[in-house]
Design a protein around this motif. Structure first.
Motif, PDB file in Angstrom:
ATOM      1  N   UNK A   3       4.083   3.804  -7.607  1.00 28.95           N
ATOM      2  CA  UNK A   3       5.155   3.000  -8.188  1.00 28.95           C
ATOM      3  C   UNK A   3       4.681   2.182  -9.383  1.00 28.95           C
ATOM      4  N   UNK A   4       3.370   2.008  -9.523  1.00 28.27           N
ATOM      5  CA  UNK A   4       2.857   1.202 -10.635  1.00 28.27           C
ATOM      6  C   UNK A   4       3.245   1.829 -11.977  1.00 28.27           C
ATOM      7  N   UNK A   5       3.171   3.141 -12.065  1.00 31.56           N
ATOM      8  CA  UNK A   5       3.438   3.834 -13.330  1.00 31.56           C
ATOM      9  C   UNK A   5       4.847   3.542 -13.876  1.00 31.56           C
ATOM     10  N   UNK A   6       5.932   3.752 -13.101  1.00 28.73           N
ATOM     11  CA  UNK A   6       7.252   3.458 -13.672  1.00 28.73           C
ATOM     12  C   UNK A   6       7.462   1.984 -13.985  1.00 28.73           C
ATOM     13  N   UNK A   7       6.860   1.095 -13.185  1.00 28.46           N
ATOM     14  CA  UNK A   7       7.029  -0.332 -13.472  1.00 28.46           C
ATOM     15  C   UNK A   7       6.372  -0.716 -14.796  1.00 28.46           C
ATOM     16  N   UNK A   8       5.138  -0.259 -15.011  1.00 30.80           N
ATOM     17  CA  UNK A   8       4.462  -0.540 -16.277  1.00 30.80           C
ATOM     18  C   UNK A   8       5.193   0.135 -17.431  1.00 30.80           C
ATOM     19  N   UNK A   9       5.713   1.326 -17.188  1.00 29.60           N
ATOM     20  CA  UNK A   9       6.445   2.053 -18.220  1.00 29.60           C
ATOM     21  C   UNK A   9       7.674   1.278 -18.678  1.00 29.60           C
ATOM     22  N   UNK A  10       8.447   0.764 -17.701  1.00 28.12           N
ATOM     23  CA  UNK A  10       9.628  -0.026 -18.045  1.00 28.12           C
ATOM     24  C   UNK A  10       9.222  -1.316 -18.750  1.00 28.12           C
ATOM     25  N   UNK A  11       8.170  -1.938 -18.259  1.00 29.80           N
ATOM     26  CA  UNK A  11       7.737  -3.207 -18.836  1.00 29.80           C
ATOM     27  C   UNK A  11       7.239  -3.035 -20.266  1.00 29.80           C
ATOM     28  N   UNK A  12       6.651  -1.884 -20.567  1.00 32.62           N
ATOM     29  CA  UNK A  12       6.105  -1.651 -21.900  1.00 32.62           C
ATOM     30  C   UNK A  12       7.152  -1.164 -22.886  1.00 32.62           C
ATOM     31  N   UNK A  13       8.377  -0.952 -22.433  1.00 31.87           N
ATOM     32  CA  UNK A  13       9.450  -0.505 -23.316  1.00 31.87           C
ATOM     33  C   UNK A  13       9.674  -1.540 -24.420  1.00 31.87           C
ATOM     34  N   UNK A  14       9.613  -1.083 -25.665  1.00 31.78           N
ATOM     35  CA  UNK A  14       9.776  -1.947 -26.862  1.00 31.78           C
ATOM     36  C   UNK A  14       8.616  -2.916 -27.060  1.00 31.78           C
ATOM     37  N   UNK A  15       7.520  -2.753 -26.303  1.00 36.02           N
ATOM     38  CA  UNK A  15       6.412  -3.704 -26.427  1.00 36.02           C
ATOM     39  C   UNK A  15       5.366  -3.240 -27.423  1.00 36.02           C
ATOM     40  N   UNK A  16       5.016  -1.939 -27.411  1.00 36.24           N
ATOM     41  CA  UNK A  16       3.942  -1.438 -28.264  1.00 36.24           C
ATOM     42  C   UNK A  16       4.454  -0.539 -29.392  1.00 36.24           C
ATOM     43  N   UNK A  17       5.745  -0.528 -29.605  1.00 35.02           N
ATOM     44  CA  UNK A  17       6.289   0.450 -30.544  1.00 35.02           C
ATOM     45  C   UNK A  17       5.768   0.270 -31.959  1.00 35.02           C
ATOM     46  N   UNK A  18       5.412  -0.958 -32.323  1.00 32.93           N
ATOM     47  CA  UNK A  18       4.930  -1.190 -33.680  1.00 32.93           C
ATOM     48  C   UNK A  18       3.409  -1.237 -33.752  1.00 32.93           C
ATOM     49  N   UNK A  31      -5.014  -0.204 -10.155  1.00 32.85           N
ATOM     50  CA  UNK A  31      -4.040   0.764 -10.662  1.00 32.85           C
ATOM     51  C   UNK A  31      -3.319   0.229 -11.894  1.00 32.85           C
ATOM     52  N   UNK A  32      -3.025  -1.050 -11.912  1.00 30.06           N
ATOM     53  CA  UNK A  32      -2.359  -1.634 -13.085  1.00 30.06           C
ATOM     54  C   UNK A  32      -3.264  -1.563 -14.303  1.00 30.06           C
ATOM     55  N   UNK A  33      -4.538  -1.873 -14.124  1.00 26.31           N
ATOM     56  CA  UNK A  33      -5.456  -1.825 -15.266  1.00 26.31           C
ATOM     57  C   UNK A  33      -5.676  -0.392 -15.736  1.00 26.31           C
ATOM     58  N   UNK A  34      -5.595   0.573 -14.823  1.00 25.80           N
ATOM     59  CA  UNK A  34      -5.784   1.971 -15.207  1.00 25.80           C
ATOM     60  C   UNK A  34      -4.608   2.515 -16.000  1.00 25.80           C
ATOM     61  N   UNK A  35      -3.446   1.912 -15.865  1.00 27.13           N
ATOM     62  CA  UNK A  35      -2.282   2.337 -16.647  1.00 27.13           C
ATOM     63  C   UNK A  35      -2.164   1.550 -17.952  1.00 27.13           C
ATOM     64  N   UNK A  40       0.819  -1.209   0.000  1.00 30.39           N
ATOM     65  CA  UNK A  40       0.000   0.000   0.000  1.00 30.39           C
ATOM     66  C   UNK A  40       0.853   1.260   0.000  1.00 30.39           C
ATOM     67  N   UNK A  41       1.978   1.221   0.702  1.00 25.23           N
ATOM     68  CA  UNK A  41       2.849   2.393   0.757  1.00 25.23           C
ATOM     69  C   UNK A  41       3.445   2.689  -0.620  1.00 25.23           C
ATOM     70  N   UNK A  42       3.861   1.644  -1.312  1.00 25.67           N
ATOM     71  CA  UNK A  42       4.381   1.840  -2.664  1.00 25.67           C
ATOM     72  C   UNK A  42       3.293   2.355  -3.603  1.00 25.67           C
ATOM     73  N   UNK A  43       2.086   1.848  -3.429  1.00 27.79           N
ATOM     74  CA  UNK A  43       0.981   2.301  -4.271  1.00 27.79           C
ATOM     75  C   UNK A  43       0.725   3.790  -4.075  1.00 27.79           C
ATOM     76  N   UNK A  44       0.789   4.247  -2.822  1.00 27.29           N
ATOM     77  CA  UNK A  44       0.585   5.671  -2.553  1.00 27.29           C
ATOM     78  C   UNK A  44       1.658   6.534  -3.214  1.00 27.29           C
ATOM     79  N   UNK A  45       2.839   5.958  -3.385  1.00 27.89           N
ATOM     80  CA  UNK A  45       3.912   6.695  -4.060  1.00 27.89           C
ATOM     81  C   UNK A  45       3.880   6.501  -5.575  1.00 27.89           C
TER      82      UNK A  45
END
Length: 607
Positions: A287-302, A380-384, A280-285
């Motif tokens: 953290x989901x956004x940068x994790x999904x951002x890194x995970x999506x790197x090179x995933x949707x580019x095409x 939060x993951x589904x919202x990103x 919960x503490x990480x969620x308040x900060x």
């Protein structure tokens, strides 16, 4: 600190004054005075050292590698030295002129002097160790002092921890990195070492090293490795959180290089796994956004290239422009924008594909641990738009990355099963992300032979049972086929998932039950009822009862009655599973009524 040392200096002065008035044991008292004088000089040296460090910190707020004074071992030593000086003063005062009990205490006093000499030597040794540890000029090339102070002679680990943590408070970055690496090695060994590191104040300087070491990835990796080794216990994790560790960790994850992000993502995963409050503490900060951002790197580019161009109105152009500037979204992260920033950032790093893969594996594991049994984090993951990213990775990747993403999907679908709002928002029938996830799950169920992939995929489809329409029979068929899987765990999970389609809580239970029977689900289901595995037998009985209650006829149902009657005669099953006590008789009764009706109808046609 100064006040405590002032008291020690005052005690030393009193001892020296008392020595001048002694009439007995003068030689011993003079020796005591010499030792006390040496201690007094050391007191002043430690005071100067701590004062200079504090003053330097006050006057250099912009220095990111500024040192600070580590007080923990000094305070422990001060306490012991204070007790020694008080005993020394009491002994010396016995030797003053006019002591009428002198002749009676001669033997005892001699023994006491020998004890006091040992105690004073111990105090001198402790303070020599303090000065060697805290004096930067006395450190070796690694910045570590491994000598043992007498106070810790019975516990060398304590003195090593003190030395390493003291170095973490010093300005030299290379020395701090070495100290952090040594602490990481100690923390791996056993829980006692971890407890000592935390109790002796190691978390705060480690977090400071993690935050301030932006110019040195090596220092940030070293700090995060120690924290990861400590984060195996809920209490220690909450100590990290209480030191404002969550915002520091999220900031580093956002701003650091790939090599640092790998270790920080591992730290996030470890903390979230072992403590729900950390989730919960990480969620308040956020953290989901940068994790999904890194995970999506090179995933949707095409992906944009494959989508047909649509006419764009003036208002649409304005909205797109606002989105690109981050002006819309109501606080929700925009994966496209994050992906673009991540892409530009990583282009500057010359890293191998293996490093990128390891980063994605760790970020996916962190998402898995953050979403585990957490409805809010799953939302939060589904919202990103993380669901679409996870589906794409499950489709294209293999190994640990595919597994971690699949487990994340399993946790999100489990949360959706528990929460109707999340289920309606994230798994709409016409949602591209929902369709993509379902498609990949069904592909794994149908084509994979590995139970480790099939089981979470089957669980996920079962959790989404209430989101599928009756006409979507393609969802049920692959699961029905797994009822006959040679792996009993896979077959059991298939029965559990189908039970969620056929249970009364599912509005379309009758339609789904017909589909299960039409695809031949009864015959392999009856094989699950064989004695030998209680879990398979119980869940098989639940599914069979639901099918018998929901459908009047179907291939194989004529054999279901005898199987249910056999289970009803099992006193063990009925005693251990009370929910079956009413369910099985109701199913048997329903089948009996149907068979009686069919028999009566056949007789009327014969007559």
């Amino acid at each position: 600190m100064e006040e405590e040392f002032s008291y020690l200096i005052l005690l030393a002065d009193r001892i020296r004054d008392a020595v001048k008035e002694t009439e007995s044991f003068k030689l011993e008292c003079l020796q005591v005075s010499k030792q006390v004088n040496r201690l007094s000089l050391m007191f002043r040296s430690v005071i100067r050292l701590s004062t200079n460090t504090t003053t330097a910190n006050t006057n250099s707020n912009t220095n990111t590698n500024q040192s600070s004074f580590y007080e923990r071992p000094v305070r422990r030593i001060i306490s012991e030295v204070s007790k020694t000086l008080e005993k020394t003063l009491a002994l010396v005062r016995k030797c003053r002129q006019g002591n009428c009990f002198f002749h009676f205490l001669t033997i005892t006093s001699a023994a006491d002097f020998r004890k006091i000499f040992i105690l004073l030597d111990t105090s001198i040794g402790d303070l020599e160790w303090v000065l060697s540890v805290y004096d930067v000029n006395s450190l070796d090339s690694n910045g570590i002092v491994l000598s043992l102070p007498p106070i810790a002679c019975n516990d060398p680990i304590l003195s090593w921890v003190w030395s390493y943590i003291a170095v973490l408070h010093m300005p030299s970055l290379s020395h701090r990195v070495e100290a952090a690496n040594q602490l990481a090695s100690l923390a791996i060994d056993n829980d006692r070492n971890k407890k000592i590191i935390v109790e002796e104040g190691g978390i705060a300087p480690l977090l400071r090293l993690l935050k301030q070491g932006s110019s040195s990835p090596e220092s940030q990796i070293a700090a995060s490795n120690v924290l990861s080794n400590l984060a195996t216990d809920r209490q220690r994790i909450r100590m990290i959180v209480s030191e404002h560790g969550a915002p520091i960790i999220v900031q580093v994850l956002n701003e650091s290089t790939m090599s640092v992000q790998i270790s920080v993502a591992k730290l996030v995963s470890r903390m979230a796994k072992n403590d729900h409050a950390a989730q919960e503490e990480f969620a308040r900060e956020n953290i989901i956004r940068p994790l999904v951002s890194v995970l999506s790197f090179d995933t949707f580019l095409d992906e944009a290239k494959t989508q047909p161009q649509k006419p764009t109105s003036f208002h649409s152009l304005v909205k797109i422009n606002k989105d690109l500037q981050g002006g819309s979204g109501g606080g929700k992260s925009n994966v496209g924008i994050c992906r673009s920033g991540t892409h530009n950032k990583y282009e500057k790093e010359n890293v191998s594909p293996d490093v990128k893969l390891q980063l994605k594996i760790n970020c996916a594991e962190a998402l898995w641990m953050l979403s585990r049994e957490s409805i809010s984090n799953s939302r939060r993951i589904t919202e990103t738009k993380g669901l679409l990213c996870l589906a794409k990775i499950i489709e294209k990747e293999t190994g640990d990355l595919q597994m971690n993403c699949l487990m994340t999907v399993m946790e999100i679908t489990a949360a959706a099963e528990m929460n109707a709002d999340l289920r309606r928002a994230a798994f709409k029938t016409n949602s591209p992300a929902s369709k993509a996830v379902a498609e990949q799950l069904l592909t794994l169920i149908h084509q994979e032979t590995s139970p480790s992939l099939q089981i979470p995929a089957i669980k996920s489809i079962g959790s989404l049972a209430r989101t599928f329409h009756s006409r979507e029979t393609r969802v049920i068929k692959p699961i029905v086929l797994q009822l006959g899987n040679m792996n009993l765990d896979v077959a059991t999970e298939a029965a559990i998932a189908l039970g969620k389609f056929a249970c009364p809580e599912n509005f379309l239970c009758a339609e789904h039950s017909k589909t299960i029977i039409e695809y031949g689900g009864v015959t392999p289901l009856l094989r699950l009822l064989r004695p030998g595995n209680d879990r398979a037998q119980i869940h098989g009985l639940f599914l069979l009862c639901y099918l018998a209650l929901n459908v009047d006829s179907g291939e194989g149902l004529e054999r279901a009655r005898s199987a249910l009657e056999g289970a009803a005669r099992s006193s063990v099953l009925m005693q251990n599973y009370p929910s079956l006590r009413d369910l099985i008789p109701n199913a048997i009764s329903h089948l009996a009524v149907y068979e009686t009706g069919v028999y009566t109808l056949m007789q009327s046609y014969t007559i």
